[in-house]
Design an enzyme around this catalytic site. Structure first.
Site, PDB file in Angstrom:
ATOM      1  N   LYS A   1      15.832  78.401  66.000  1.00 28.69           N
ATOM      2  CA  LYS A   1      15.496  77.017  66.313  1.00 28.69           C
ATOM      3  C   LYS A   1      16.687  76.082  66.160  1.00 28.69           C
ATOM      4  CE  LYS A   1      12.312  76.973  62.529  1.00 28.69           C
ATOM      5  NZ  LYS A   1      13.095  77.508  61.424  1.00 28.69           N
TER       6      LYS A   1
ATOM      7  N   LYS B   1      19.911  86.642  68.161  1.00 26.51           N
ATOM      8  CA  LYS B   1      18.531  86.270  67.852  1.00 26.51           C
ATOM      9  C   LYS B   1      18.207  84.855  68.365  1.00 26.51           C
ATOM     10  CE  LYS B   1      17.443  84.585  63.627  1.00 26.51           C
ATOM     11  NZ  LYS B   1      16.309  83.783  63.226  1.00 26.51           N
TER      12      LYS B   1
ATOM     13  N   LYS C   1      25.870  82.167  58.803  1.00 26.93           N
ATOM     14  CA  LYS C   1      25.728  80.706  58.837  1.00 26.93           C
ATOM     15  C   LYS C   1      26.939  79.988  58.252  1.00 26.93           C
ATOM     16  CE  LYS C   1      20.881  80.605  59.509  1.00 26.93           C
ATOM     17  NZ  LYS C   1      19.825  79.790  59.846  1.00 26.93           N
TER      18      LYS C   1
HETATM   19  N1  AQP Z   1      14.084  85.370  66.838  1.00 30.04           N
HETATM   20  C1  AQP Z   1      13.131  85.698  65.966  1.00 30.04           C
HETATM   21  N2  AQP Z   1      12.313  86.750  66.207  1.00 30.04           N
HETATM   22  C2  AQP Z   1      11.339  87.091  65.332  1.00 30.04           C
HETATM   23  N3  AQP Z   1      11.089  86.411  64.177  1.00 30.04           N
HETATM   24  C3  AQP Z   1      11.872  85.342  63.916  1.00 30.04           C
HETATM   25  N4  AQP Z   1      11.904  84.462  62.897  1.00 30.04           N
HETATM   26  C4  AQP Z   1      12.898  83.575  63.097  1.00 30.04           C
HETATM   27  N5  AQP Z   1      13.531  83.834  64.242  1.00 30.04           N
HETATM   28  C5  AQP Z   1      12.924  84.938  64.777  1.00 30.04           C
HETATM   29  C6  AQP Z   1      10.976  84.488  61.773  1.00 30.04           C
HETATM   30  O1  AQP Z   1      10.361  83.209  61.693  1.00 30.04           O
HETATM   31  C7  AQP Z   1      10.008  82.963  60.323  1.00 30.04           C
HETATM   32  C8  AQP Z   1      10.397  81.561  59.924  1.00 30.04           C
HETATM   33  O2  AQP Z   1      11.800  81.463  60.001  1.00 30.04           O
HETATM   34  P1  AQP Z   1      12.567  80.310  59.232  1.00 30.04           P
HETATM   35  O3  AQP Z   1      12.318  79.026  59.887  1.00 30.04           O
HETATM   36  O4  AQP Z   1      12.203  80.316  57.814  1.00 30.04           O
HETATM   37  O5  AQP Z   1      14.086  80.709  59.301  1.00 30.04           O
HETATM   38  P2  AQP Z   1      14.928  81.634  60.231  1.00 30.04           P
HETATM   39  O6  AQP Z   1      14.541  83.052  60.053  1.00 30.04           O
HETATM   40  O7  AQP Z   1      16.363  81.325  59.946  1.00 30.04           O
HETATM   41  O8  AQP Z   1      14.487  81.139  61.686  1.00 30.04           O
HETATM   42  P3  AQP Z   1      15.322  80.340  62.753  1.00 30.04           P
HETATM   43  O9  AQP Z   1      14.402  79.930  63.834  1.00 30.04           O
HETATM   44  O10 AQP Z   1      16.523  81.147  63.157  1.00 30.04           O
HETATM   45  O11 AQP Z   1      15.752  79.042  61.975  1.00 30.04           O
HETATM   46  P4  AQP Z   1      17.196  78.422  61.754  1.00 30.04           P
HETATM   47  O12 AQP Z   1      17.813  78.330  63.119  1.00 30.04           O
HETATM   48  O13 AQP Z   1      16.949  77.085  61.121  1.00 30.04           O
HETATM   49  O14 AQP Z   1      17.939  79.342  60.836  1.00 30.04           O
HETATM   50  C9  AQP Z   1      10.707  84.038  59.480  1.00 30.04           C
HETATM   51  O15 AQP Z   1       9.754  84.994  59.057  1.00 30.04           O
HETATM   52  C10 AQP Z   1      11.691  84.646  60.427  1.00 30.04           C
HETATM   53  O16 AQP Z   1      11.943  86.012  60.153  1.00 30.04           O
END
Ligand code: AQP
Length: 335
Positions: free
Chosen positions: A204, A201, A120
């Protein structure tokens, strides 16, 4: 007598999700799906971790709305506030207090090794100190609640390892204080990949509209995105995530929606077209009732806030005595 005592042992589950954008299919299949099941077998606490969203600059109005909408989505997915605790992180001040203490427990080198920080911060125009220290805040979220299990997607494994290390270090320096938690990662769809680039991956906050299925996407768009998913040219349906990431991603998604193993599903297809069509149909049917329930919750923001405030009260009832114990262990005032 022995079995009676065993049945009194309560497993505590805690997990969180950031209000950094609309929830995507990976969040749902990798984490939220497990939360819904866990709440019926364990003492479960789920948190909208709004303070984590602040590691990058936020528009206040957007963050406020995203926090409410995320809570409503969790309710729509099936989190039941009568059997679990649902609250907003910043409503319980002990999270930030314990975070500082764990920042002072973590080594600089440990935080520097976190791959999410590397991913990031690379190419970012502004890298906040909070982005660097956020795994300590995540550890605080978990350790405040004597958590045994943390249901997360595969991308959070490293942060959970750090949480365990911090708990063990604190316990050995100051005496037994924290339960050492473990990650529970689903056997399928633990890392849902971007449909347009299956080597990365699904996220969001990534700008990949064609590769990201949002839980609240129009269902025709969901079908279109899955039918256009990038695969490969050899047209062999096989579950092999490293050699065939696109096809394996579709099989994992289909598996999570149907309950059939990806290898079993692979045997049913000889071409990509039918696999894509069935995956699209399964995802649409998985999302349809969630979208319908979301529309109902979205009509009642004050009801949502009441649920979150009641959840914060329940969370605080656990977090306050834990912080009292931590302060006492450290030699900070407790009166
Ligand atoms: N692609 C994914 N596949 C499976 N699990 C996923 N998680 C995120 N992306 C995937 C799981 O979702 C939970 C909540 O995630 P988060 O919002 O706390 O942060 P993150 O892991 O950083 O998810 P994002 O969607 O990628 O958010 P951004 O883009 O804001 O960083 C976690 O349990 C995560 O493992």
């Amino acid at each position: 007598m022995g079995s009676g005592l065993a049945s009194l042992v309560v497993t505590r589950v805690f997990s969180g999700i950031k209000p950094t954008g609309p929830v995507q299919l990976g969040n749902l299949l990798g984490a939220l799906r497990t939360w819904v099941d866990d709440q019926h077998r364990a003492d479960s606490t789920f948190c909208v971790v709004d303070l984590h969203a602040l590691t990058v600059p936020q528009d206040p109005a957007v963050l406020r709305a995203a926090t409410t909408e995320l809570a409503q989505l969790l309710l729509a997915v099936g989190i039941d506030p009568t059997v679990s605790t649902l609250f907003v992180q910043s409503d319980v001040r002990e999270h930030t207090e314990l975070s500082w203490i764990l920042e002072c427990t973590a080594a600089f080198g440990e935080l520097r090794r976190m791959t999410q920080f590397k991913d990031k911060s690379t190419d970012a125009t502004f890298v906040s100190a909070g982005l660097f220290t956020y795994p300590a805040l995540m550890a605080a979220d978990i350790l405040l609640y004597d958590t045994d299990e943390v249901p997360v997607g595969d991308d959070q494994r490293q942060h959970l390892e750090l949480t365990r290390d911090l708990a063990e270090r604190f316990n050995s320096r100051y005496g037994p204080t924290f339960v050492v938690p473990k990650a529970t990662v689903p056997t399928v769809a633990a890392r849902v990949m971007d449909l347009a680039d299956p080597t990365r991956k699904m996220s969001k906050s990534e700008d990949s509209p064609q590769g990201t299925v949002l839980v609240l996407d129009d269902l025709d768009d969901v079908t279109r995105k899955i039918r256009r998913a990038v695969t490969d040219t050899d047209n062999e349906v096989r579950f092999d995530p490293s050699a065939k990431p696109g096809v394996s991603n579709l099989l994992a998604i289909l598996s999570a929606c149907t309950g059939d193993a990806p290898e079993t599903l692979a045997d049913r297809y000889t071409q990509y077209g039918p696999l894509k069509a069935d995956t699209a149909d399964a995802v649409v049917e998985y999302l349809r009732p969630i979208q319908q329930r979301y529309a109902e919750f979205a009509e009642d923001p004050s009801g949502t806030r009441s649920i979150l405030l009641a959840g914060a009260d329940k969370a605080r009832a656990l977090a306050e005595p834990k912080m009292h114990q931590v302060r006492s262990r450290l030699g900070l005032p407790t009166d």
